[in-house]
Design an enzyme around this catalytic site. Structure first.
Site, PDB file in Angstrom:
ATOM      1  CB  THR A 142       5.466   3.420  -2.510  1.00 30.58           C
ATOM      2  OG1 THR A 142       4.016   3.145  -1.999  1.00 30.58           O
ATOM      3  CG2 THR A 142       6.718   3.051  -1.782  1.00 30.58           C
ATOM      4  CD  GLN A 177       1.959   2.750   0.921  1.00 34.01           C
ATOM      5  OE1 GLN A 177       1.681   3.988   1.082  1.00 34.01           O
ATOM      6  NE2 GLN A 177       1.509   1.816   0.494  1.00 34.01           N
ATOM      7  CD  GLN A 199       2.684   0.974   5.126  1.00 38.14           C
ATOM      8  OE1 GLN A 199       1.980   1.781   5.822  1.00 38.14           O
ATOM      9  NE2 GLN A 199       2.466   0.453   4.039  1.00 38.14           N
ATOM     10  CG  ASP A 200       6.499   0.214   1.918  1.00 36.69           C
ATOM     11  OD1 ASP A 200       6.507  -0.714   2.685  1.00 36.69           O
ATOM     12  OD2 ASP A 200       5.608   0.664   1.048  1.00 36.69           O
ATOM     13  CG  ASP A 221       5.756  -4.912   3.370  1.00 35.79           C
ATOM     14  OD1 ASP A 221       5.651  -6.093   4.017  1.00 35.79           O
ATOM     15  OD2 ASP A 221       4.598  -4.713   2.771  1.00 35.79           O
ATOM     16  NE  ARG A 277       3.416  -7.925   4.066  1.00 37.94           N
ATOM     17  CZ  ARG A 277       2.400  -7.090   3.548  1.00 37.94           C
ATOM     18  NH1 ARG A 277       1.119  -7.607   3.942  1.00 37.94           N
ATOM     19  NH2 ARG A 277       2.425  -6.103   3.062  1.00 37.94           N
ATOM     20  CD1 TRP A 279       4.165  -6.953  -3.680  1.00 33.96           C
ATOM     21  CD2 TRP A 279       6.116  -6.084  -3.713  1.00 33.96           C
ATOM     22  NE1 TRP A 279       3.997  -5.593  -4.353  1.00 33.96           N
ATOM     23  CE2 TRP A 279       5.087  -5.248  -4.207  1.00 33.96           C
ATOM     24  CE3 TRP A 279       7.487  -5.516  -3.323  1.00 33.96           C
ATOM     25  CZ2 TRP A 279       5.643  -3.649  -4.689  1.00 33.96           C
ATOM     26  CZ3 TRP A 279       7.694  -4.177  -3.795  1.00 33.96           C
ATOM     27  CH2 TRP A 279       6.791  -3.316  -4.477  1.00 33.96           C
TER      28      TRP A 279
END
Length: 359
Positions: A142, A177, A199-200, A221, A277, A279
């Site tokens: 990521t 990601q 994503q991300d 996220d 969320r 994390w």
């Protein structure tokens, strides 16, 4: 002499990281190496816990153009590479309209860089890496997937789109990601910028950051990391077709001065979206005066499958509006804040902005 010592240190640390790669679920984790480097140099502690001093008066102006003339640069990275190894004055790089298909990284020692676009819909920097892409025999992870990565303090970007054009992954897909921008340094500001991904999308990694009138798009996220950041007057747009999450904040200790605050923002899009969320065990996120569309799931927050985090996270909202803002269905461990509780989160004081943000 200082330059030689710095160069030798970087070589030494790079050699160590190459000889002892760290992995997680089969992916290399260069992020951990980077954090070790920051700790070694003392930059993280210095930037977060001592008074910051910005520089706004430019000592140099440069121009990037997709059709460069004499004295202009054809890519953003070439303009960055032309700067001194250690830069201590404000450099303004004007980027003309166009789509710049490149992957850009600003080194840790190249501070005080301003990027000025021609408008977020006109100046676009894009690439398409994902975490599972293999480069030099290793997955990027990521951390390494970012289209644009900032490792230096006092960075400013205005009127630019940062885009990761990797397609929206199917639900449950691994290694997809795809970061549009990673900010891994203190005292950065983004004004009227767009961050486009799935994503991300926006890796709000570490440091104090300010986002003003920005558009941020993603699915899961899509604002994540362990920064101490204020998002003001921003549009947050979900593109998921199933369940998604807006934030994943990674505060790991009660003593960490990190968290995300969203003030006067707007949340729209598709799918069913968690506000955040957990994390980190002590994840901290607050929404204030924010419009929430019906896509927000009534529960609002998710504990990352760890019930113990429900005792330590700080998830709250204050005077939010819209069909998704009803606090009645929220999880019992989130908070509807009072004015006194919300006050520390709703001004630039949250990020010590009076020290480094005001010009």
């Amino acid at each position: 002499m200082v330059l030689k010592l710095l160069f030798l240190m970087v070589l030494f640390l790079n050699a160590n990281s190459l000889s002892m790669p760290e992995t997680f679920n089969g992916f290399l984790v260069p992020e951990e190496d980077y954090l070790k480097w920051l700790k070694h140099m003392g930059s993280f502690k210095h930037s977060l816990f001592q008074k910051a001093k910005n520089k706004f008066k430019p000592c140099l102006t440069m121009k990037v153009s997709s059709k460069p003339r004499s004295g202009e640069f054809p890519t953003v990275q070439k303009a960055i590479n032309s700067l001194p190894v250690i830069n201590n004055c404000r450099v303004v790089i004007s980027i003309s309209a166009g789509t710049y298909r490149e992957k850009v990284e600003i080194p840790a020692t190249t501070a005080y860089v301003t990027l000025q676009g021609a408008g977020a819909d006109k100046t676009i920097i894009e690439w398409g890496d994902t975490a599972d892409r293999v480069e030099n025999g290793r997955p990027l992870g990521t951390f390494g997937s970012a289209t644009f990565a900032v490792n230096s303090p006092y960075f400013i970007a205005k009127d630019i789109t940062f885009k990761n054009k990797a397609p929206l992954p199917p639900s449950g897909a691994l290694g997809k990601q795809a970061v549009a921008l990673r900010i891994s340094a203190d005292t950065a500001a983004f004004i009227s910028c767009k961050f486009i991904g799935a994503q991300d999308t926006l890796y709000d990694h570490i440091g104090r950051h300010y986002f003003k009138k920005c558009y941020i798009e993603g699915s899961v996220d899509f604002i994540f990391g362990n920064g101490l950041s204020l998002y003001e007057d921003c549009h947050l747009h979900a593109v998921t077709t199933t369940f998604g999450a807006l934030t994943a904040q990674k505060r790991q200790s009660f003593l960490e001065e990190t968290g995300f605050s969203f003030v006067n923002c707007r949340i729209t899009g598709s799918g069913a979206l968690y506000l955040g969320r957990a994390w980190g065990n002590f994840s901290r996120v607050v929404f204030a005066y924010t419009y929430m569309d019906k896509i927000i799931t009534p529960r609002g927050w998710y504990d990352w499958g760890d019930k113990s985090r429900e005792m330590t996270v700080f998830f709250g909202q204050y005077k939010c509006s819209g069909p998704g803002a009803d606090f009645g269905g929220r999880v019992a461990w989130s908070r509807e804040l009072t004015e006194q509780q919300a006050r520390p989160f709703i001004s630039i004081g949250f990020i010590d902005g009076h020290e480094w943000l005001l010009n």
